[in-house]
Design a protein around this motif. Structure first.
Motif, mmCIF file in Angstrom:
data_model
loop_
_atom_site.group_PDB
_atom_site.id
_atom_site.type_symbol
_atom_site.label_atom_id
_atom_site.label_comp_id
_atom_site.label_asym_id
_atom_site.label_seq_id
_atom_site.Cartn_x
_atom_site.Cartn_y
_atom_site.Cartn_z
ATOM 1 N N HIS D 50 0.857 -1.190 0.000
ATOM 2 C CA HIS D 50 0.000 0.000 0.000
ATOM 3 C C HIS D 50 0.892 1.239 0.000
ATOM 4 O O HIS D 50 1.120 1.862 1.036
ATOM 5 N N PRO D 51 1.385 1.605 -1.189
ATOM 6 C CA PRO D 51 2.406 2.666 -1.233
ATOM 7 C C PRO D 51 1.891 4.031 -0.793
ATOM 8 O O PRO D 51 2.681 4.932 -0.551
ATOM 9 N N GLU D 52 0.598 4.176 -0.670
ATOM 10 C CA GLU D 52 0.078 5.487 -0.288
ATOM 11 C C GLU D 52 -0.252 5.594 1.203
ATOM 12 O O GLU D 52 -0.752 6.623 1.650
ATOM 13 N N ALA D 53 -0.002 4.547 1.922
ATOM 14 C CA ALA D 53 -0.241 4.619 3.374
ATOM 15 C C ALA D 53 0.600 5.750 3.962
ATOM 16 O O ALA D 53 1.763 5.922 3.608
ATOM 17 N N GLN D 54 -0.001 6.533 4.849
ATOM 18 C CA GLN D 54 0.736 7.605 5.534
ATOM 19 C C GLN D 54 1.206 7.060 6.874
ATOM 20 O O GLN D 54 0.405 6.552 7.661
ATOM 21 N N ILE D 55 2.506 7.170 7.107
ATOM 22 C CA ILE D 55 3.089 6.514 8.291
ATOM 23 C C ILE D 55 3.820 7.540 9.154
ATOM 24 O O ILE D 55 4.568 8.368 8.636
ATOM 25 N N GLU D 56 3.573 7.487 10.449
ATOM 26 C CA GLU D 56 4.254 8.386 11.384
ATOM 27 C C GLU D 56 4.742 7.571 12.575
ATOM 28 O O GLU D 56 4.057 6.649 13.003
ATOM 29 N N PHE D 57 5.896 7.950 13.089
ATOM 30 C CA PHE D 57 6.463 7.198 14.201
ATOM 31 C C PHE D 57 6.303 7.940 15.528
ATOM 32 O O PHE D 57 6.540 9.145 15.602
ATOM 33 N N LEU D 58 5.893 7.200 16.526
ATOM 34 C CA LEU D 58 5.815 7.757 17.877
ATOM 35 C C LEU D 58 6.611 6.858 18.819
ATOM 36 O O LEU D 58 7.133 5.830 18.395
ATOM 37 N N THR D 59 6.689 7.250 20.088
ATOM 38 C CA THR D 59 7.635 6.579 20.971
ATOM 39 C C THR D 59 7.049 5.425 21.767
ATOM 40 O O THR D 59 7.697 4.413 21.974
ATOM 41 N N GLY D 212 9.140 2.731 20.331
ATOM 42 C CA GLY D 212 8.640 3.116 19.021
ATOM 43 C C GLY D 212 7.428 2.361 18.545
ATOM 44 O O GLY D 212 7.315 1.136 18.707
ATOM 45 N N GLU D 213 6.517 3.120 17.980
ATOM 46 C CA GLU D 213 5.301 2.578 17.384
ATOM 47 C C GLU D 213 5.116 3.316 16.046
ATOM 48 O O GLU D 213 5.419 4.494 15.947
ATOM 49 N N ALA D 214 4.615 2.590 15.062
ATOM 50 C CA ALA D 214 4.414 3.198 13.740
ATOM 51 C C ALA D 214 2.915 3.301 13.455
ATOM 52 O O ALA D 214 2.232 2.288 13.350
ATOM 53 N N VAL D 215 2.433 4.531 13.347
ATOM 54 C CA VAL D 215 1.010 4.740 13.055
ATOM 55 C C VAL D 215 0.805 4.718 11.546
ATOM 56 O O VAL D 215 1.551 5.375 10.810
ATOM 57 N N VAL D 216 -0.184 3.983 11.103
ATOM 58 C CA VAL D 216 -0.486 3.915 9.670
ATOM 59 C C VAL D 216 -1.893 4.465 9.414
ATOM 60 O O VAL D 216 -2.885 3.908 9.909
#
Lengths: 341, 341, 341, 341
Positions: D50-59, D212-216
């Protein structure tokens, strides 16, 4: 490309990574109850000469300010800060997000003046409308300031006296504490801090750690159930060991201060270099960040070969730019930079 | 004893009390769905010449500012206000309590200047650190200001244009709206407001009601589920009729504006009287509040016979004191006051 | 049309309006420092037999719950309530909006049981994960409950004992306090309350006032700077006299209790009437709200001639409907209602 | 001593530490704009197909829940969760601290049922008092649940359909996502997630990262100015590289899933071992956490040789205890454990 962009462009001091590896598979309880956090606390207490200091580790600077200030203020109180203070400008409203006003006062050289603070609180106390206003409940200062300037011991002592007079705590944001203390111009040392304030934090992120800040409550004044408050703010790290190992390493054999000194010396060299070439200082910074007023054309040229931060517009022809030296900056990079200007 | 202490020292205009009595036993639904609230809305819409204005009633001024600002801002936004603005100084941090920063800008005569605001937002937009800062999400002004001064139509139009340019709403706090509009110096009228801003409130509490403020959303911009937002802020009155009856009465036969005019004329007389006796104005107020710089000894004398507000210290010998005329002030009281000074 | 829809469909008891008129032009300071508020406090203290009770007036019920609970809890604490409690269901999240969790426990007849509460707190205290959970910081009950049931003196005393054991306050929401106390089934009286809880409020809005609730702190436990906290919540009324006059009148010659008794008697008559006609009670309410399980077709018929609240679906053929008698309900209306069913 | 206490007792997978070392002195911009974060995003997008997934990293996990839920809800909305859900029980009120109610529904096997959720929202929508209640604005589920159970693909699809019907997002807390997906009983795979929900996070802390956790965000639904929202919550890591490097490593050569599978297999072995010895399951967990009902005396014995979590009292003679296998658990430890029981 040369980089003097910030003090968080590299990872961590190698000792830290090595120690993370060495301790990696040791099984430890979470949430800061691990042996490394305990060791780190002891080393910090020792460096402070203050075995009763209460120490807690958090992950980042804005988080630390948010948690500490919210935990220590009563709901009807706000926090006094310099108008240039980090919490007032560059933390996206993190303090207000917890319901507290930042009471911004005029600053000189990015510093709050004890008399200004005293006057503000006195005026508040005498105001007929006082009960309709935000109560000043804490004084927040940064050491060094956002512009690299330093409070003298006398200035801090005066601020602390004002706080004590009005029964509110003095909190020092030490995101770059080491770079402040190891400045050639600093006239106070680490172990003086418990006498000069009520709570402060020792910045790790900008001083050689991957992340992490150590909050020190100086006078048995850690808020009750602080761990729960930290958790409620989403700030409790499961693997507290990550913070413990790092601070244990930073406070082993004075590493924290040696790294700071390294950066300060390079920053001083940058400053002298720019001054020798006729550049103007924006402010007389004495620690690891240096601010210069530079011609916009020169800035464009420099930007091709070196990374730095564009701070603000100065006038139509000039801007303020910032160069940062840190624990990881090679001495050679400074030499190269000085050849470019 | 004479009193010019504030514009909320008496109860309500007698017409309001009579109408509360006349309608008292009519059974009506709660929470603003009563017929009186409906009638009040229609009368306000008619006075505005704007039948599509969305109108909601709240109980007090700080509450109104808190609810409207919190409802219209996104969580990462703050509200721009004059440093002297009520929300920045005298609302006990009610805005910050909902998580939003008040972005206080320098004011002249207690007024925000369109260019200052524009410059602030432009600088914000161009700041490299923008994403670490509080986004300006609304501009808040008071009409009249806390010091009785007035924006001209041109000044408001300029502020509104800046807001539109940056796609944020302009909000007018009209706690004393009538006293502003009926000033001899006002160059705008009630029905101009929807063209000059996005949302405003019509103050009732200080203008002859027991309590109550009417929020007007000018451009179909009432936030979704506003009633629930009001309830969540503890601000939903069960007997909405109390607000409905009052505003219906205030907007019957221009009562609101007649009462305002009465006060403004008396305030102008007070101003002339003080000036004639050689007192200095603190600020050139043109509405119902007047601020004078008076010798402390004279203040002590006056205070034996008349009530007024001590505003602030001016210098070691003088203080600023405030005299307020309101809908309920008898003309004779002004005559008596002028004899005393 | 007959209306038994709620206890806030009319204005205020005529005595209140008369007194508002009589005192209307007396000049008084704002924010609750007026003489009427003082008089109201004294009358309530006298009725309580507790001259040291600290009393503060607020405008509405949700506001009162929000302000009192937020003021008395520490930031890491939540408030225990029955799952049917008003703060848990019908206040639009006003408690959570101030950052506190409502810890909802199972209720029987809409009442919290002392043992359930004790067990909950004990389990919390012994939980290994306690520090990662919301601390129970207060117990909230309603008297009468949302469904018209009443705690016995013994039940309240048991709850209070549990609270004292765990060092947290017991707070009674008395939005309909009078209707509870004057119930034929009540076994406690107004002056017993300070012994049975730590803080409670006396509902005015539903008991004959235009608006207003009186908070009573029973044991010198009013939070510091409560006025500022009230202001910060947008809940401070400028013309505090509006609340003062009303409560002074309600507590003159036992008016508050006489009005309550009137409503309770009519409600009991409604209950008997419905039972005599074979309707089923949803819950055995003993105060001014009565809940019946009625066939949907009958409901549709009734709705043509009388207003009542549809409470909830009972089964496919039946719904729960609510009839409310209040201070303003004429005895004849009840007679007419009973003829219709 | 043997330890099955939690999945965060060790540091990080050695590959992660090695890569932190290897990249340590590379100079990178802060706040997630580093190349490693970019690489990690690409690898996750690829694994998702899913190349359009928006991903952000949190702690951390609580932080992630707090930020995501607060960012996606409107102020008058709450979040539906199972009564056993982490946000409802073990996050110290972090959701309420941002002003939002957790709407806790009855769960079976720690799972929310689509029909229960649908019924709840329908009842809400039809409630006459709806506008006085917290609006359901999101559904939160955990995969796997706090008790190791798993939603089937059909169950998740049904929940998602209910969410879509009511136009609210479905959010999956994947603190232990890998341990769920690699369970022998899981009937869905990683790349199915974007079809089954609107936003989810990939847990790192409990799955082999230091933190770390990756939000999608699955459907271009990342909230505007998310970075600023993260900063405002004190959750923005200066050295985003710390998160980037870790997730890049975890998603290289399927490491994340291999580690998960390792743990699940050992957990299954523990389960079989306990069942073979006649112990009772508390709940039929199919992932890396296993819950048994054990005699208190046996628990005391076991505790001398092995660390585990005491979950809750079961009856007077028994308690529920938890054993966790994780990425770091040696197979031999499980063998030793099974000999002890």
């Amino acid at each position: 490309m040369l980089s003097f962009e910030s003090d968080y462009t590299e990872g961590a001091h190698p000792n830290i990574l090595r120690q993370l590896m060495a301790t990696n598979m040791v099984q430890e309880p979470g949430y800061g109850f691990d042996e490394f956090s305990q060791l780190a606390k002891e080393r910090i207490q020792k460096a402070l000469g203050h075995p009763e200091a209460q120490i807690e580790f958090l992950t980042g600077g804005t988080q630390t300010n948010q948690v500490v200030i919210d935990a220590m203020l009563t709901q009807y109180q706000g926090v006094i800060a310099a108008e240039t203070g980090h919490i007032n400008v560059h933390e996206a409203g993190a303090i207000e997000a917890t319901g507290h006003k930042v009471l911004a006062l005029t600053a000189k050289d990015a510093k709050l003046d004890a008399q200004t603070v005293d006057q503000y609180i006195q005026t508040f106390d005498q105001d007929e409308n006082r009960d309709h206003m935000v109560f000043p409940g804490m004084v927040y200062v940064t050491y060094p300031t956002e512009f690299g300037t330093l409070y003298s011991r006398e200035e801090l002592a005066a601020l602390h006296a004002v706080c004590q007079k009005h029964s509110i705590p003095l909190y020092i944001d030490g995101a770059r504490l080491g770079y402040g203390l190891m400045s050639a111009q600093a006239d106070l040392k680490f172990s003086d801090l418990p006498d000069l304030c009520d709570v402060f934090y020792i910045g790790g992120t900008k001083q050689g750690a991957l992340c992490g800040e150590a909050v020190v409550f100086c006078h048995h004044n850690e808020p009750d159930h602080f761990l729960t408050i930290v958790k409620q703010h989403g700030a409790l790290l499961a693997k507290g060991r990550l913070l413990g190992v790092q601070f244990a390493e930073l406070f082993k054999d004075d590493l924290y201060f040696k790294l700071s000194q390294h950066a300060d010396k390079l920053a001083a060299k940058i400053k002298r270099g720019f001054l020798n070439k006729g550049y103007r200082l924006y402010l007389d910074s004495v620690s690891n960040q240096q601010f210069f007023i530079v011609d916009n054309q020169k800035i464009a040229e420099l930007a091709k070969k070196v990374r730095f931060a564009r701070w603000e517009k100065y006038d139509d022809q000039h801007s303020v730019i910032r160069f940062v030296a840190c624990w990881a900056t090679p001495a050679e990079s400074v030499d190269q930079l000085l050849k470019l200007i």
